[in-house]
Write a protein that holds these residues in place. Structure first.
Motif, PDB file in Angstrom:
ATOM      1  N   LEU A  19      14.534   2.604   8.467  1.00 38.29           N
ATOM      2  CA  LEU A  19      15.923   1.502   8.420  1.00 38.29           C
ATOM      3  C   LEU A  19      15.568   0.511   7.198  1.00 38.29           C
ATOM      4  N   PRO A  20      16.593   0.124   6.627  1.00 43.02           N
ATOM      5  CA  PRO A  20      16.521  -0.640   5.302  1.00 43.02           C
ATOM      6  C   PRO A  20      15.915  -2.248   5.783  1.00 43.02           C
ATOM      7  N   GLY A  21      14.654  -2.833   5.266  1.00 47.94           N
ATOM      8  CA  GLY A  21      14.095  -3.832   5.710  1.00 47.94           C
ATOM      9  C   GLY A  21      13.094  -3.633   6.976  1.00 47.94           C
ATOM     10  N   ALA A  22      12.742  -2.579   7.131  1.00 48.47           N
ATOM     11  CA  ALA A  22      12.207  -2.166   8.736  1.00 48.47           C
ATOM     12  C   ALA A  22      10.678  -2.608   8.194  1.00 48.47           C
ATOM     13  N   LEU A  23      10.153  -2.275   6.899  1.00 52.86           N
ATOM     14  CA  LEU A  23       8.736  -2.571   6.518  1.00 52.86           C
ATOM     15  C   LEU A  23       8.719  -3.924   5.591  1.00 52.86           C
ATOM     16  N   ALA A  24       7.686  -4.588   6.002  1.00 56.41           N
ATOM     17  CA  ALA A  24       7.431  -5.758   4.799  1.00 56.41           C
ATOM     18  C   ALA A  24       7.374  -5.045   3.388  1.00 56.41           C
ATOM     19  N   ALA A  25       7.669  -5.493   2.481  1.00 55.52           N
ATOM     20  CA  ALA A  25       7.615  -5.190   0.994  1.00 55.52           C
ATOM     21  C   ALA A  25       6.192  -5.436   0.643  1.00 55.52           C
ATOM     22  N   PRO A  26       5.664  -4.496  -0.050  1.00 56.33           N
ATOM     23  CA  PRO A  26       4.111  -4.648  -0.479  1.00 56.33           C
ATOM     24  C   PRO A  26       3.907  -6.097  -1.104  1.00 56.33           C
ATOM     25  N   ALA A  27       4.827  -6.558  -1.720  1.00 53.15           N
ATOM     26  CA  ALA A  27       4.696  -7.749  -2.482  1.00 53.15           C
ATOM     27  C   ALA A  27       4.384  -9.059  -1.406  1.00 53.15           C
ATOM     28  N   ASP A  28       5.377  -8.974  -0.363  1.00 53.46           N
ATOM     29  CA  ASP A  28       5.144  -9.751   0.763  1.00 53.46           C
ATOM     30  C   ASP A  28       3.647  -9.612   1.456  1.00 53.46           C
ATOM     31  N   VAL A  29       3.455  -8.663   1.966  1.00 48.69           N
ATOM     32  CA  VAL A  29       1.971  -8.147   2.318  1.00 48.69           C
ATOM     33  C   VAL A  29       0.972  -8.731   1.408  1.00 48.69           C
TER      34      VAL A  29
END
Length: 122
Positions: A19-29
């Motif tokens: 789903l869109p937005g289901a995973l944290a973006a690598p930049a956020d992590v």
């Protein structure tokens, strides 16, 4: 029969797609890990825990705004220093974690080359 198989295949692909937005973006992590590493370094300094030229890797569980259950993942080579690090980082307050990191564990490498080695896992 072929139409039914095609329809089932399409449904399976839709269900398997993230789903869109289901995973944290690598930049956020990466931003969170860098921030948590900096906060850990500040906490060690505030508690007069000096790593000197040593490095130590700690592992902890990400909560909404803290790192809990901190333990040594890679020793500094000194059991006494490792114990001081764990005690100093107990319930380390952090920035608000990306939603998908909550409940997961991360490893932070602290000390001389810490900034380049900090990693998020699991």
């Amino acid at each position: 029969m072929k139409a039914q198989l095609l329809l089932l295949s399409a449904a399976a692909l839709l269900l398997a797609a993230p789903l869109p937005g289901a995973l944290a973006a690598p930049a956020d992590v990466q931003t969170y890990v860098a921030s948590a590493t900096a906060e850990a370094g500040e906490r060690l300094a505030a508690r007069d825990v000096d790593l000197g030229a040593r490095t130590v890797a700690v592992r902890g569980r990400v909560q909404a705004d803290r790192l809990s259950g901190v333990r040594i993942a890679r020793s500094s080579g000194s059991a006494e220093l490792d114990d001081q690090v764990v005690a100093a980082l107990k319930n380390l307050r952090t920035d608000v974690a990306p939603v998908d990191l909550a409940g997961r564990e991360i490893t932070l490498t602290l000390g001389a080359p810490a900034a380049a080695d900090a990693i998020a896992t699991r």
